[in-house]
Design a protein around this motif. Sequence first.
Motif, PDB file in Angstrom:
ATOM      1  N   LEU A  92     -10.116  -3.859  -4.968  1.00 24.59           N
ATOM      2  CA  LEU A  92     -11.193  -3.806  -5.953  1.00 24.59           C
ATOM      3  C   LEU A  92     -12.441  -4.535  -5.470  1.00 24.59           C
ATOM      4  O   LEU A  92     -13.556  -4.230  -5.908  1.00 24.59           O
ATOM      5  N   GLU A  93     -12.255  -5.483  -4.564  1.00 18.56           N
ATOM      6  CA  GLU A  93     -13.406  -6.179  -3.979  1.00 18.56           C
ATOM      7  C   GLU A  93     -14.086  -5.343  -2.905  1.00 18.56           C
ATOM      8  O   GLU A  93     -15.149  -5.699  -2.406  1.00 18.56           O
ATOM      9  N   GLY A  94     -13.426  -4.229  -2.516  1.00 18.77           N
ATOM     10  CA  GLY A  94     -13.992  -3.364  -1.492  1.00 18.77           C
ATOM     11  C   GLY A  94     -13.664  -3.752  -0.083  1.00 18.77           C
ATOM     12  O   GLY A  94     -14.260  -3.238   0.877  1.00 18.77           O
ATOM     13  N   SER A  95     -12.679  -4.658   0.086  1.00 19.33           N
ATOM     14  CA  SER A  95     -12.355  -5.141   1.431  1.00 19.33           C
ATOM     15  C   SER A  95     -11.015  -4.632   1.942  1.00 19.33           C
ATOM     16  O   SER A  95     -10.436  -5.220   2.840  1.00 19.33           O
ATOM     17  N   MET A  96     -10.527  -3.534   1.349  1.00 17.11           N
ATOM     18  CA  MET A  96      -9.193  -3.068   1.698  1.00 17.11           C
ATOM     19  C   MET A  96      -9.195  -1.789   2.534  1.00 17.11           C
ATOM     20  O   MET A  96      -8.236  -1.498   3.235  1.00 17.11           O
ATOM     21  N   THR A  97     -10.256  -1.010   2.529  1.00 19.38           N
ATOM     22  CA  THR A  97     -10.230   0.313   3.144  1.00 19.38           C
ATOM     23  C   THR A  97      -9.822   0.266   4.608  1.00 19.38           C
ATOM     24  O   THR A  97      -8.990   1.051   5.065  1.00 19.38           O
ATOM     25  N   HIS A  98     -10.380  -0.672   5.364  1.00 19.58           N
ATOM     26  CA  HIS A  98     -10.029  -0.739   6.791  1.00 19.58           C
ATOM     27  C   HIS A  98      -8.572  -1.119   6.981  1.00 19.58           C
ATOM     28  O   HIS A  98      -7.923  -0.667   7.913  1.00 19.58           O
ATOM     29  N   LEU A 135       0.829  -1.203   0.000  1.00 12.28           N
ATOM     30  CA  LEU A 135       0.000   0.000   0.000  1.00 12.28           C
ATOM     31  C   LEU A 135       0.862   1.251   0.000  1.00 12.28           C
ATOM     32  O   LEU A 135       1.821   1.359   0.776  1.00 12.28           O
ATOM     33  N   THR A 136       0.525   2.198  -0.857  1.00 16.15           N
ATOM     34  CA  THR A 136       1.232   3.480  -0.903  1.00 16.15           C
ATOM     35  C   THR A 136       0.412   4.534  -0.173  1.00 16.15           C
ATOM     36  O   THR A 136      -0.579   4.231   0.481  1.00 16.15           O
ATOM     37  N   SER A 137       0.810   5.781  -0.325  1.00 16.01           N
ATOM     38  CA  SER A 137       0.121   6.878   0.353  1.00 16.01           C
ATOM     39  C   SER A 137      -1.203   7.249  -0.310  1.00 16.01           C
ATOM     40  O   SER A 137      -1.959   8.045   0.234  1.00 16.01           O
ATOM     41  N   VAL A 138      -1.503   6.693  -1.487  1.00 14.03           N
ATOM     42  CA  VAL A 138      -2.772   6.946  -2.166  1.00 14.03           C
ATOM     43  C   VAL A 138      -3.555   5.642  -2.259  1.00 14.03           C
ATOM     44  O   VAL A 138      -3.052   4.637  -2.796  1.00 14.03           O
ATOM     45  N   GLU A 139      -4.757   5.649  -1.748  1.00 12.39           N
ATOM     46  CA  GLU A 139      -5.591   4.446  -1.768  1.00 12.39           C
ATOM     47  C   GLU A 139      -5.884   4.032  -3.205  1.00 12.39           C
ATOM     48  O   GLU A 139      -6.323   4.834  -4.034  1.00 12.39           O
ATOM     49  N   GLY A 140      -5.599   2.762  -3.502  1.00  8.79           N
ATOM     50  CA  GLY A 140      -5.801   2.251  -4.856  1.00  8.79           C
ATOM     51  C   GLY A 140      -4.534   2.164  -5.669  1.00  8.79           C
ATOM     52  O   GLY A 140      -4.544   1.644  -6.782  1.00  8.79           O
ATOM     53  N   VAL A 141      -3.420   2.648  -5.104  1.00  7.70           N
ATOM     54  CA  VAL A 141      -2.125   2.593  -5.789  1.00  7.70           C
ATOM     55  C   VAL A 141      -1.181   1.718  -4.964  1.00  7.70           C
ATOM     56  O   VAL A 141      -1.042   1.917  -3.749  1.00  7.70           O
ATOM     57  N   PHE A 142      -0.535   0.778  -5.631  1.00  7.13           N
ATOM     58  CA  PHE A 142       0.317  -0.201  -4.969  1.00  7.13           C
ATOM     59  C   PHE A 142       1.709  -0.163  -5.599  1.00  7.13           C
ATOM     60  O   PHE A 142       1.853   0.214  -6.768  1.00  7.13           O
ATOM     61  N   ALA A 143       2.711  -0.559  -4.843  1.00  2.64           N
ATOM     62  CA  ALA A 143       4.084  -0.508  -5.354  1.00  2.64           C
ATOM     63  C   ALA A 143       4.793  -1.825  -5.070  1.00  2.64           C
ATOM     64  O   ALA A 143       4.582  -2.465  -4.030  1.00  2.64           O
ATOM     65  N   CYS A 144       5.661  -2.224  -5.999  1.00  2.00           N
ATOM     66  CA  CYS A 144       6.404  -3.470  -5.827  1.00  2.00           C
ATOM     67  C   CYS A 144       7.729  -3.391  -6.573  1.00  2.00           C
ATOM     68  O   CYS A 144       7.909  -2.577  -7.478  1.00  2.00           O
ATOM     69  N   GLY A 145       8.647  -4.244  -6.178  1.00  3.53           N
ATOM     70  CA  GLY A 145       9.939  -4.314  -6.856  1.00  3.53           C
ATOM     71  C   GLY A 145      10.914  -3.239  -6.417  1.00  3.53           C
ATOM     72  O   GLY A 145      10.766  -2.615  -5.362  1.00  3.53           O
ATOM     73  N   ASP A 146      11.916  -3.006  -7.250  1.00  2.00           N
ATOM     74  CA  ASP A 146      13.012  -2.112  -6.881  1.00  2.00           C
ATOM     75  C   ASP A 146      12.585  -0.667  -6.698  1.00  2.00           C
ATOM     76  O   ASP A 146      13.310   0.114  -6.084  1.00  2.00           O
TER      77      ASP A 146
END
Length: 320
Positions: free
Chosen positions: A305-311, A267-278
């Motif tokens: 996307l399923e709506g189960s991440m906000t919490h 999880l990044t600082s913006v909900e819905g944006v994810f980061a991985c790798g180098d």
Amino acid sequence: MEHRRVMILGTGPAGYTAAVYSARANLQPLVIEGDEPGGQLTLTTEVENFPGFVDGIMGPELMENMKKQAERFGATFQRGRATSVDLSVKPFRVIVDKDQEYTADALIIATGASAKMLGIEGEHELIGRGVSTCATCDGFFFRNKRVIVVGGGDSAMEEATFLTKFASEVVIVHRRNELRASKVMQERAKSNPKIRFVMNASSEKVVSDGNKVTGLVVVDNATGERQTIEADGVFVAIGHQPNTAFLNGQLETDAVGYLVTKGATSLTSVEGVFACGDVMDPRYRQAITAAGSGCKAAMDAEKYLEGSMTHEWTAASANA
């Protein structure tokens, strides 16, 4: 304007693994391949430390296999580079090559980090034939051989110390009279009998026998005198630059520019944006760790996307 549920920006082990997992979740991801599809491993010859390949595998072949696996499950790939994004609106807007516009409900950033290079003659041409930017990746190939490490920071000292496990001699070349590394890293390198230093010397040219590295031409900055240091390998250790400029400061980064993720998540600082790798890993920078983080990013994106991440986002933010 084309819309996707998931867009993955970047490839390499992280981007390809994220594509495999998100495609298997029926998210039909679109992968923007970047300037160098496959990432840094496409510049590597033999990869011997990726699990499952007893006899090793060529870097480009490993990346091509990962891409085909993702395509098998429905991921699509597009050549090009994300030149800008707008994370202030949902769905997110992504501009590719300055003129193609997309929207996405979730973004996975896997744009990697580029090794800083010296910009000298012979350097680029001999990558994979004696020139390397990763001692952990390639040190094994230099058993009982002489190698050079160019750099003066902690990374250079760490690379040099690691290489003494294999090489018969390690020469550290630094362009200044004083090292930039921390005192403890300097002392560790200076106390190692396999390491010697060539200070206040600028690298001018990587030399070869037409096939592989044979040495490095350096210039004494005080006298202008040139010398060729004979070696079988040259490791460039002057740092990495995370490929985050296109984000224009819309995501939280550390002082160098690596994306900050929350706790053990992607999880990044913006909900819905994810980061991985180098792009978010200044520490390990290995194919296997990048692949693992790509898996995490895809699974996190699916839950979002399923709506189960906000919490979870709220909890991760509180514990970050």
